[in-house]
Design an enzyme around this catalytic site. Sequence first.
Site, PDB file in Angstrom:
ATOM      1  N   LEU A 156      -1.966  61.895  56.837  1.00 55.89           N
ATOM      2  CA  LEU A 156      -2.601  61.792  55.411  1.00 55.89           C
ATOM      3  C   LEU A 156      -4.125  61.780  55.819  1.00 55.89           C
ATOM      4  O   LEU A 156      -4.641  61.016  56.621  1.00 55.89           O
ATOM      5  CB  LEU A 156      -2.154  60.541  54.974  1.00 55.89           C
ATOM      6  CG  LEU A 156      -3.068  60.082  53.711  1.00 55.89           C
ATOM      7  CD1 LEU A 156      -2.525  60.994  52.606  1.00 55.89           C
ATOM      8  CD2 LEU A 156      -2.691  58.528  53.321  1.00 55.89           C
ATOM      9  N   ASP A 200      -8.998  50.343  39.299  1.00 56.95           N
ATOM     10  CA  ASP A 200      -9.558  49.473  38.219  1.00 56.95           C
ATOM     11  C   ASP A 200      -8.672  48.258  37.973  1.00 56.95           C
ATOM     12  O   ASP A 200      -7.482  48.571  37.837  1.00 56.95           O
ATOM     13  CB  ASP A 200     -10.137  50.420  37.103  1.00 56.95           C
ATOM     14  CG  ASP A 200     -11.145  49.404  36.218  1.00 56.95           C
ATOM     15  OD1 ASP A 200     -11.735  48.670  36.993  1.00 56.95           O
ATOM     16  OD2 ASP A 200     -11.477  50.256  35.069  1.00 56.95           O
ATOM     17  N   HIS A 203     -10.308  41.460  43.948  1.00 55.65           N
ATOM     18  CA  HIS A 203     -10.639  42.532  44.873  1.00 55.65           C
ATOM     19  C   HIS A 203      -9.787  42.277  46.073  1.00 55.65           C
ATOM     20  O   HIS A 203      -9.398  43.333  46.982  1.00 55.65           O
ATOM     21  CB  HIS A 203     -11.946  42.557  45.376  1.00 55.65           C
ATOM     22  CG  HIS A 203     -12.925  42.841  44.032  1.00 55.65           C
ATOM     23  ND1 HIS A 203     -12.707  43.813  43.132  1.00 55.65           N
ATOM     24  CD2 HIS A 203     -14.106  41.980  43.607  1.00 55.65           C
ATOM     25  CE1 HIS A 203     -13.519  43.755  42.288  1.00 55.65           C
ATOM     26  NE2 HIS A 203     -14.323  42.703  42.493  1.00 55.65           N
TER      27      HIS A 203
HETATM   28  C1  IPE Z   1     -14.861  52.314  38.502  1.00 52.11           C
HETATM   29  O1  IPE Z   1     -14.511  51.196  37.900  1.00 52.11           O
HETATM   30  C2  IPE Z   1     -15.561  52.348  39.811  1.00 52.11           C
HETATM   31  C3  IPE Z   1     -14.345  51.650  40.674  1.00 52.11           C
HETATM   32  C4  IPE Z   1     -13.155  51.673  40.714  1.00 52.11           C
HETATM   33  C5  IPE Z   1     -14.750  51.593  42.231  1.00 52.11           C
HETATM   34  P1  IPE Z   1     -15.567  50.307  37.165  1.00 52.11           P
HETATM   35  O2  IPE Z   1     -14.752  48.966  36.764  1.00 52.11           O
HETATM   36  O3  IPE Z   1     -16.897  50.105  37.597  1.00 52.11           O
HETATM   37  O4  IPE Z   1     -15.705  51.209  35.685  1.00 52.11           O
HETATM   38  P2  IPE Z   1     -16.380  50.920  34.478  1.00 52.11           P
HETATM   39  O5  IPE Z   1     -17.652  50.031  34.312  1.00 52.11           O
HETATM   40  O6  IPE Z   1     -14.977  50.211  33.628  1.00 52.11           O
HETATM   41  O7  IPE Z   1     -16.412  52.282  33.711  1.00 52.11           O
HETATM   42  C1  IPE Z   2     -12.117  47.763  40.306  1.00 54.56           C
HETATM   43  O1  IPE Z   2     -11.882  46.814  39.665  1.00 54.56           O
HETATM   44  C2  IPE Z   2     -12.794  47.287  41.656  1.00 54.56           C
HETATM   45  C3  IPE Z   2     -14.389  47.926  41.738  1.00 54.56           C
HETATM   46  C4  IPE Z   2     -14.974  48.457  40.934  1.00 54.56           C
HETATM   47  C5  IPE Z   2     -15.055  47.457  42.995  1.00 54.56           C
HETATM   48  P1  IPE Z   2     -12.957  45.896  38.493  1.00 54.56           P
HETATM   49  O2  IPE Z   2     -13.514  44.870  39.320  1.00 54.56           O
HETATM   50  O3  IPE Z   2     -13.893  46.695  38.016  1.00 54.56           O
HETATM   51  O4  IPE Z   2     -12.104  44.981  37.574  1.00 54.56           O
HETATM   52  P2  IPE Z   2     -12.153  44.858  36.052  1.00 54.56           P
HETATM   53  O5  IPE Z   2     -12.476  46.188  35.429  1.00 54.56           O
HETATM   54  O6  IPE Z   2     -13.318  43.931  35.786  1.00 54.56           O
HETATM   55  O7  IPE Z   2     -10.802  44.329  35.585  1.00 54.56           O
HETATM   56 MG    MG Z   3     -13.415  47.708  36.201  1.00 56.80          MG
END
Ligand code: IPE
Ligand code: IPE
Ligand code: MG
Length: 251
Positions: free
Chosen positions: A133, A22, A39
């Site tokens: 792995l 995240d 990303h």
């Molecule tokens: C969880 O992250 C999903 C992934 C890392 C793929 P999110 O950014 O979607 O989670 P929330 O919305 O903060 O709970």
């Molecule tokens: C996690 O990073 C990746 C996915 C959920 C695909 P985020 O896109 O949720 O990043 P933040 O939480 O907005 O910083």
């Molecule tokens: Mg996120």
Amino acid sequence: MVSHLRPEHFIGKPRHVAIVMDGNGRWAMQQQLPRIAGHEAGAKAVKRIVEHCPKLGIEVLTLFAFSRENWGRPSEEVSALMRLFLHTLHTETESLREKNIQIRFIGDRKAFSVELQAEMRQAERVTKDNDGLILVIAANYSGRWDIANAAMKLSKDVLSNEADITAIDEEGFAAYLSMSDLPELDLLIRTSGEVRISNFLLWQIAYAELYFTDILWPDFGPAEFDQAIQEFASRKRRFGLTNEQLTQAEV
Ligand code: IPE
Ligand code: IPE
Ligand code: MG
């Protein structure tokens, strides 16, 4: 000792690590870049961690790449993520094969484009005999979906007399879940300072150690991973037992 616990459960080295990757969006914002650049940086971080894991003797690495809830993001972000997913798979499969890494996907893949599904199948096929792995990518995955899906498959088997309803216990049910053939989850890491599970592995975290760090996923490298592994090694996993019992088991 409780029967399902084996000595290796108490050893300080995790066999199976999962990560909620995240913070890509916030990383991009910090750099004044569009979210997709976050990303892309996140995909580079994946490569670094995947290449690092075999050096530590980790057997399974499970990464949360896209949740079922993530479909709700702006459509431009979702399509950019799908393009990145497709591109990364296309360019990295050969390198996984060479590095003896086996890739698998968990989640409902029917929601993805035919092209992406074909790329996923191809990556799995090309790497299926690799025994280094095991890299598990959770895509269109959620923990509740996994449990409901297992219940559906089990019900089908009961109806066709392939499963005996009176014999359903924890172990029998777990056999229908994703990753039932892999070692139990030992350590769950989440980056970016959020302290929640976000519908990732639910059944599987029962006795996993949880590790939360403020580092944003694109900044999470081998050194940060090692720190999590070190912290894991310092934890005392008791699995419901007392310290005295554990000390006896060690001698
Ligand atoms: C969880 O992250 C999903 C992934 C890392 C793929 P999110 O950014 O979607 O989670 P929330 O919305 O903060 O709970
Ligand atoms: C996690 O990073 C990746 C996915 C959920 C695909 P985020 O896109 O949720 O990043 P933040 O939480 O907005 O910083
Ligand atoms: Mg996120």
